[in-house]
Design a protein around this motif. Structure first.
Motif, mmCIF file in Angstrom:
data_model
loop_
_atom_site.group_PDB
_atom_site.id
_atom_site.type_symbol
_atom_site.label_atom_id
_atom_site.label_comp_id
_atom_site.label_asym_id
_atom_site.label_seq_id
_atom_site.Cartn_x
_atom_site.Cartn_y
_atom_site.Cartn_z
ATOM 1 N N GLY A 45 48.844 40.484 45.857
ATOM 2 C CA GLY A 45 48.320 41.224 45.923
ATOM 3 C C GLY A 45 48.846 42.663 45.383
ATOM 4 O O GLY A 45 48.191 43.679 45.612
ATOM 5 N N VAL A 46 50.619 42.480 45.472
ATOM 6 C CA VAL A 46 50.928 43.959 45.904
ATOM 7 C C VAL A 46 51.029 43.973 44.002
ATOM 8 O O VAL A 46 50.391 45.241 43.794
ATOM 9 C CB VAL A 46 52.251 43.786 46.138
ATOM 10 N N PHE A 47 51.251 43.430 43.295
ATOM 11 C CA PHE A 47 51.141 43.460 41.967
ATOM 12 C C PHE A 47 49.130 44.016 41.568
ATOM 13 O O PHE A 47 48.855 44.538 40.829
ATOM 14 C CB PHE A 47 50.775 41.635 40.869
ATOM 15 N N ALA A 48 48.682 43.603 42.045
ATOM 16 C CA ALA A 48 47.195 43.791 42.163
ATOM 17 C C ALA A 48 47.285 45.689 42.272
ATOM 18 O O ALA A 48 45.906 46.287 41.544
ATOM 19 C CB ALA A 48 45.932 42.875 42.493
ATOM 20 N N VAL A 49 47.074 45.660 43.470
ATOM 21 C CA VAL A 49 47.582 46.833 44.127
ATOM 22 C C VAL A 49 47.921 48.430 42.789
ATOM 23 O O VAL A 49 47.518 49.385 42.861
ATOM 24 C CB VAL A 49 47.655 46.507 45.537
#
Length: 387
Positions: A355-359
């Motif tokens: 999720g952090v990668f995508a954000v």
């Protein structure tokens, strides 16, 4: 050690080449650095010879915080202090809980783990925005607000991260006591930084050598950060408080003979650190993993966009200021470092990192790509006309 040095030099050289290559393109260097790094990292799966999380938190973060705070226009910020407090504290909490609520509603994560992810991505990184300010006639008060928010927001997010990590790991958390501890961490950190700036001020007042003045500020940046850590206080707020206090004292009494040299040094350090950090951030982003959890990713990004729109609406009276504050809500290296620093036994650690990668990828690349054209149309170029 030789391998680590070689990799760092290679990263810095690549970052410089990319920055020079895109200098004439109307996008901040952070965008191609992250984008190219993500492509290269996804194809070749680059493995760094050092741990990015600890390296960022203890090597790169202190100079980044000090430089940002050192160049804040305190006089311009005074009229926006109330707004700054709202963005830094309730604003960070709003972003974190909005993400937690969205992920819980779509059944992507249980509440405790969702709040941990929300705390991680609540830290903004408007470095790319600030870099464009030099090219666009952004009002001094808006610029100071964005710069100060990035520091305060990071400090609050790190405190919230510690609390949320304990909750997600099944450790009982007394939220009232945790809130008081968080406030105390910020206040004590600011006090430590301000107190450490006083003897440094006396030191620089007794020398005319630029190398001594620069060295004193380096020692203050790391010293305040580490001292606050030993006192279980916020190192981010300590370093920021030290920079603002020292800059205010030396300006008021004209005590620093070579302030221009010091300013130039910190601008150079800021570029070196930011260029390396943004490229490494891209290298660590695995593109397939960024879309591995589509429901989680969409919910997180949508909730962040919604909460940021609310904060932008209440932060400025005019349309241009609201748009600027909204665009400043990009996420960067700090959320990625916090995610990678999660203990191996953290519940749903892999999903949190995805999720952090995508954000980080979406907010940096998409918002960054439209940044300069939008700000140029809103404010016009420095010394020129609106686009």
């Amino acid at each position: 050690m030789p391998e680590t040095v070689f990799v760092f030099v290679a990263i810095l050289s690549a970052a410089l080449l990319i920055s020079v290559a895109v200098e004439r393109i109307r996008i901040p260097p952070a965008v191609p650095l992250v984008a190219i790094g993500a492509i290269v990292g996804s194809v070749w799966h680059v493995r760094l010879p050092f741990a990015f999380g600890p390296a960022l938190l203890f090597i790169f973060l202190p100079p980044l915080i000090f430089e940002a705070a050192w160049h804040i226009d305190v006089s311009a910020l005074r009229s926006r202090l109330t707004t700054l407090v709202v963005l830094a504290v309730p604003g960070t909490l709003l972003s974190a809980f909005a993400v937690a609520a969205a992920l819980t509603i779509v059944s992507a994560m249980p509440l405790g783990t969702a709040l941990l992810l929300g705390a991680i991505v609540s830290a903004t990184d408007p470095v790319a925005v600030v870099a464009i300010f030099a090219k666009c006639a952004v009002p001094a008060a808006t610029r100071a607000l964005v710069e100060a928010e990035s520091i305060a927001n990071d400090g609050v997010a790190v405190v919230l991260y510690g609390i949320a990590l304990a909750a997600a790991s099944g450790i009982g958390v007394d939220w009232g006591s945790a809130a008081l501890h968080g406030v105390a961490s910020i206040v004590v950190g600011l006090a430590i930084g301000a107190a450490m700036a006083v003897p440094i001020r006396a030191l620089v007042a007794r020398t005319t050598a630029p190398e001594y003045e620069v060295t004193a500020t380096i020692a203050l940046a790391y010293g305040a950060y580490l001292a606050a850590g030993f006192a279980h206080a916020s190192g981010i707020f300590a370093t920021a408080g030290a920079a603002v206090t020292l800059r205010t004292l030396v300006r008021r009494k004209l005590l620093m003979e070579n302030q221009d040299h010091v300013d130039a040094f910190w601008r150079t350090i800021a570029y070196i650190v930011n260029a390396a950090v943004f490229l490494v951030t891209g290298l660590l982003i695995d593109l397939p993993r960024a879309i591995h959890e589509p429901v989680l990713v969409i919910a997180a990004i949508a909730s962040l966009a919604f909460s940021r729109a609310i904060l932008a609406a209440i932060s400025a009276g005019d349309w241009a200021g609201r748009v600027t504050v909204y665009l400043a809500g990009m996420r960067g290296a700090l959320p990625l470092a916090l995610a990678l620093a999660l203990p191996a036994d953290t519940p749903q650690r892999a999903a949190i990192i995805d999720g952090v990668f995508a954000v980080v990828l979406v907010t940096l690349v998409i918002q960054g790509a439209v940044l300069e054209p939008v700000l140029a149309r809103l404010y016009g170029a420095v010394g020129g006309k609106r686009a």
